[in-house]
Design a protein around this motif. Structure first.
Motif, PDB file in Angstrom:
ATOM      1  N   LEU A  48      -0.989   6.062 -10.861  1.00  0.00           N
ATOM      2  CA  LEU A  48      -0.319   5.026 -11.158  1.00  0.00           C
ATOM      3  C   LEU A  48       0.893   4.810 -10.022  1.00  0.00           C
ATOM      4  N   ASP A  49       1.453   5.630  -9.919  1.00  0.00           N
ATOM      5  CA  ASP A  49       2.624   5.885  -8.790  1.00  0.00           C
ATOM      6  C   ASP A  49       2.320   5.628  -7.565  1.00  0.00           C
ATOM      7  N   GLY A  50       1.104   6.406  -7.278  1.00  0.00           N
ATOM      8  CA  GLY A  50       0.584   6.132  -5.855  1.00  0.00           C
ATOM      9  C   GLY A  50      -0.092   4.745  -5.518  1.00  0.00           C
ATOM     10  N   ARG A  51      -0.669   4.189  -6.523  1.00  0.00           N
ATOM     11  CA  ARG A  51      -1.141   2.855  -6.401  1.00  0.00           C
ATOM     12  C   ARG A  51       0.055   1.870  -6.201  1.00  0.00           C
ATOM     13  N   LEU A  52       1.179   1.913  -7.255  1.00  0.00           N
ATOM     14  CA  LEU A  52       2.216   0.817  -7.214  1.00  0.00           C
ATOM     15  C   LEU A  52       3.111   1.080  -5.774  1.00  0.00           C
ATOM     16  N   ASN A  54       1.865   1.812  -2.639  1.00  0.00           N
ATOM     17  CA  ASN A  54       1.067   1.501  -1.512  1.00  0.00           C
ATOM     18  C   ASN A  54       1.658   0.224  -0.828  1.00  0.00           C
ATOM     19  N   PRO A  55       2.105   0.478   0.460  1.00  0.00           N
ATOM     20  CA  PRO A  55       2.862  -0.415   1.184  1.00  0.00           C
ATOM     21  C   PRO A  55       1.821  -1.492   1.816  1.00  0.00           C
ATOM     22  N   GLN A  56       0.570  -1.051   1.833  1.00  0.00           N
ATOM     23  CA  GLN A  56      -0.749  -2.054   2.277  1.00  0.00           C
ATOM     24  C   GLN A  56      -0.756  -3.197   1.270  1.00  0.00           C
ATOM     25  N   LYS A  57      -0.257  -2.953   0.090  1.00  0.00           N
ATOM     26  CA  LYS A  57      -0.645  -3.853  -0.850  1.00  0.00           C
ATOM     27  C   LYS A  57       0.691  -4.597  -1.372  1.00  0.00           C
ATOM     28  N   TRP A  58       1.655  -4.565  -0.579  1.00  0.00           N
ATOM     29  CA  TRP A  58       3.082  -5.360  -0.849  1.00  0.00           C
ATOM     30  C   TRP A  58       2.913  -6.598  -0.378  1.00  0.00           C
TER      31      TRP A  58
END
Length: 58
Positions: A48-52, A54-58
């Motif tokens: 969950l931390d890794g997905r949150l 993720n700079p590509q999804k900002w």
């Protein structure tokens, strides 16, 4: 001490005191189950931390 650590410690105490083989085996398995569940919770939190973050999804 987390709840999982406390539960594991208590079940280990019960297993050490138990004389009946089947009950002791149950407590030993329950200890292993608690440890495995703790690992899975930690992995899910890390995912969950890794997905949150993720700079590509900002």
């Amino acid at each position: 001490m987390t709840t999982s650590e406390w539960l594991t410690a208590e079940v280990s105490k019960l297993a050490a005191k138990e004389e009946d083989y089947k009950k002791r085996a149950f407590f030993e398995y329950l200890t292993e189950l608690c440890e495995e569940q703790g690992k899975r919770i930690e992995q899910a939190e890390s995912e969950l931390d890794g997905r949150l973050w993720n700079p590509q999804k900002w």
